[in-house]
Design a protein around this motif. Structure first.
Motif, PDB file in Angstrom:
ATOM      1  N   THR A  85     -12.488 109.577  -8.785  1.00  0.00           N
ATOM      2  CA  THR A  85     -13.019 109.415  -7.428  1.00  0.00           C
ATOM      3  C   THR A  85     -11.900 109.358  -6.401  1.00  0.00           C
ATOM      4  O   THR A  85     -11.971 109.978  -5.339  1.00  0.00           O
ATOM      5  CB  THR A  85     -13.869 108.135  -7.340  1.00  0.00           C
ATOM      6  OG1 THR A  85     -14.915 108.190  -8.315  1.00  0.00           O
ATOM      7  CG2 THR A  85     -14.478 107.984  -5.957  1.00  0.00           C
ATOM      8  N   HIS A  86     -10.846 108.617  -6.705  1.00  0.00           N
ATOM      9  CA  HIS A  86      -9.734 108.498  -5.765  1.00  0.00           C
ATOM     10  C   HIS A  86      -9.001 109.828  -5.602  1.00  0.00           C
ATOM     11  O   HIS A  86      -8.606 110.187  -4.493  1.00  0.00           O
ATOM     12  CB  HIS A  86      -8.753 107.430  -6.252  1.00  0.00           C
ATOM     13  CG  HIS A  86      -7.624 107.175  -5.307  1.00  0.00           C
ATOM     14  ND1 HIS A  86      -7.788 106.573  -4.084  1.00  0.00           N
ATOM     15  CD2 HIS A  86      -6.296 107.474  -5.399  1.00  0.00           C
ATOM     16  CE1 HIS A  86      -6.627 106.492  -3.473  1.00  0.00           C
ATOM     17  NE2 HIS A  86      -5.700 107.028  -4.244  1.00  0.00           N
ATOM     18  N   GLU A  87      -8.860 110.562  -6.670  1.00  0.00           N
ATOM     19  CA  GLU A  87      -8.172 111.854  -6.583  1.00  0.00           C
ATOM     20  C   GLU A  87      -8.980 112.838  -5.753  1.00  0.00           C
ATOM     21  O   GLU A  87      -8.424 113.594  -4.947  1.00  0.00           O
ATOM     22  CB  GLU A  87      -7.913 112.415  -7.978  1.00  0.00           C
ATOM     23  CG  GLU A  87      -7.039 113.645  -7.978  1.00  0.00           C
ATOM     24  CD  GLU A  87      -6.486 113.980  -9.344  1.00  0.00           C
ATOM     25  OE1 GLU A  87      -5.628 114.881  -9.431  1.00  0.00           O
ATOM     26  OE2 GLU A  87      -6.903 113.340 -10.342  1.00  0.00           O
ATOM     27  N   LEU A  88     -10.302 112.828  -5.919  1.00  0.00           N
ATOM     28  CA  LEU A  88     -11.164 113.713  -5.127  1.00  0.00           C
ATOM     29  C   LEU A  88     -11.156 113.311  -3.658  1.00  0.00           C
ATOM     30  O   LEU A  88     -11.213 114.157  -2.767  1.00  0.00           O
ATOM     31  CB  LEU A  88     -12.592 113.688  -5.666  1.00  0.00           C
ATOM     32  CG  LEU A  88     -12.835 114.372  -7.010  1.00  0.00           C
ATOM     33  CD1 LEU A  88     -14.252 114.112  -7.506  1.00  0.00           C
ATOM     34  CD2 LEU A  88     -12.585 115.873  -6.906  1.00  0.00           C
ATOM     35  N   SER A  89     -11.071 112.001  -3.403  1.00  0.00           N
ATOM     36  CA  SER A  89     -11.136 111.507  -2.031  1.00  0.00           C
ATOM     37  C   SER A  89      -9.811 111.645  -1.295  1.00  0.00           C
ATOM     38  O   SER A  89      -9.777 112.037  -0.126  1.00  0.00           O
ATOM     39  CB  SER A  89     -11.574 110.038  -2.039  1.00  0.00           C
ATOM     40  OG  SER A  89     -11.553 109.485  -0.754  1.00  0.00           O
ATOM     41  N   CYS A  90      -8.709 111.323  -1.977  1.00  0.00           N
ATOM     42  CA  CYS A  90      -7.398 111.247  -1.307  1.00  0.00           C
ATOM     43  C   CYS A  90      -6.373 112.245  -1.828  1.00  0.00           C
ATOM     44  O   CYS A  90      -5.275 112.350  -1.266  1.00  0.00           O
ATOM     45  CB  CYS A  90      -6.831 109.835  -1.441  1.00  0.00           C
ATOM     46  SG  CYS A  90      -7.873 108.557  -0.732  1.00  0.00           S
ATOM     47  N   CYS A 122     -12.870  99.423  -6.684  1.00  0.00           N
ATOM     48  CA  CYS A 122     -14.227  99.935  -6.875  1.00  0.00           C
ATOM     49  C   CYS A 122     -15.157  98.789  -7.253  1.00  0.00           C
ATOM     50  O   CYS A 122     -14.734  97.783  -7.824  1.00  0.00           O
ATOM     51  CB  CYS A 122     -14.254 101.015  -7.959  1.00  0.00           C
ATOM     52  SG  CYS A 122     -13.623 100.493  -9.562  1.00  0.00           S
ATOM     53  N   TYR A 126     -14.409 102.096  -3.493  1.00  0.00           N
ATOM     54  CA  TYR A 126     -15.381 103.089  -3.907  1.00  0.00           C
ATOM     55  C   TYR A 126     -16.566 102.412  -4.582  1.00  0.00           C
ATOM     56  O   TYR A 126     -16.377 101.484  -5.379  1.00  0.00           O
ATOM     57  CB  TYR A 126     -14.734 104.079  -4.872  1.00  0.00           C
ATOM     58  CG  TYR A 126     -13.531 104.793  -4.313  1.00  0.00           C
ATOM     59  CD1 TYR A 126     -13.670 105.722  -3.283  1.00  0.00           C
ATOM     60  CD2 TYR A 126     -12.253 104.521  -4.807  1.00  0.00           C
ATOM     61  CE1 TYR A 126     -12.554 106.376  -2.777  1.00  0.00           C
ATOM     62  CE2 TYR A 126     -11.143 105.172  -4.299  1.00  0.00           C
ATOM     63  CZ  TYR A 126     -11.295 106.098  -3.281  1.00  0.00           C
ATOM     64  OH  TYR A 126     -10.203 106.738  -2.779  1.00  0.00           O
TER      65      TYR A 126
END
Length: 277
Positions: free
Chosen positions: A11-16, A239, A1
């Motif tokens: 960011t990872h939670e929103l993406s995956c 990231c 990211y």
């Protein structure tokens, strides 16, 4: 990211849709040392890491690791005590008092810019090694206590020294245009060889574990997770806030994935993938 390390969980939670908190087996990262910026060297704008950044990164590492998980943080000699002190503030963390030392193979240090001597300081790097206390996953051995041969070190796997660390392999260096010379230069002079990162990943994690790099740079950790032989891959989350470096490294990751996929490592061999990448 392409985000700051402070935003990687969200960011990872929103993406995956995956929450990383308490699920990471290994944080393997190489944060800025402040050594290039402090000497006002060219191309050192990224080499800035404040005391607040260090504190927040240490807190995040503790937050991410699951019981039995490990953190290996490359640092300067001056930073070793700072990282150790910050990690020890949390009672769950057990921090090695001695640095984890990486000694370059004879001749490997010559690749470093403006370093032509054979003094010891030009031949080794250090890292902080810490473990989050706890039993961890049932049946999961947290440390293998043996070497895996990616680096031909003369020291046993339980030692805090890895020697004979090679220089960057052919094609590993991520290059960029140099406006001063109108040629190309290595984007990050601190880039670690994939062989060393694979060795550390194999020693401190197991296949399918999550490995996190909060300061991914040229994403050597990501490529190393993808290229461990015999399909012993790790899941990677990383990231990098530098947009230029992040963008330059994406092609490297795609090529590594395509090579593994074309060789049948992720399933059926697909020739068209090689042509695409």
């Amino acid at each position: 990211y392409n985000v700051c390390f402070r935003d990687v969980i969200e960011t990872h939670e929103l993406s995956c849709g995956e929450n990383l908190v308490g699920k990471v087996q290994l944080v393997l990262t190489d944060p800025p040392y402040n050594t290039r910026s402090s000497r006002s060297l060219p191309n050192s704008s990224y080499d800035c890491h404040s005391s607040e950044d260090l504190q927040k990164a240490a807190e995040l590492i503790v937050y991410l690791l699951r019981p039995g998980g490990h953190a290996i943080i490359f640092c300067s000699n001056e930073q070793h005590e700072l990282w150790t002190s910050e990690l020890q503030k949390n009672e769950e963390m057990m921090v090695d008092s001695m640095p984890f030392a990486f000694v370059r193979a004879p001749g490997a240090f010559y690749q470093l810019p403006k370093r032509k001597t054979t003094t010891l300081m030009n031949m080794y790097e250090v890292a902080v090694h810490a473990t989050k206390q706890g039993e961890g996953k049932e049946g999961h051995e947290m440390v293998s206590y043996r070497g895996f041969g990616h680096v031909p070190s003369r020291f046993k796997g339980w030692c805090n020294v890895i020697d004979n660390v090679p220089r960057l392999g052919k094609g590993e260096a991520v290059m960029t245009e140099d406006p001063l010379t109108e040629g190309q230069r290595q984007m990050r002079f601190e880039q670690k060889p994939e062989a060393l990162m694979r060795e550390l990943i194999c020693r401190f994690s197991m296949p399918n574990d999550i490995v996190v790099d909060l300061f991914s740079g040229t994403y050597t950790t990501a490529v190393s997770c993808l290229t461990i032989p015999t399909g012993m891959y790790r899941r990677f989350v990383g990231c990098e806030r530098d947009k230029t470096c992040h963008a330059a490294a994406q092609g490297r990751i795609r090529r590594a994935f395509a090579e593994q996929y074309c060789n049948g490592c992720f399933g059926q061999r697909k020739e068209e993938v090689r042509d695409f990448f």
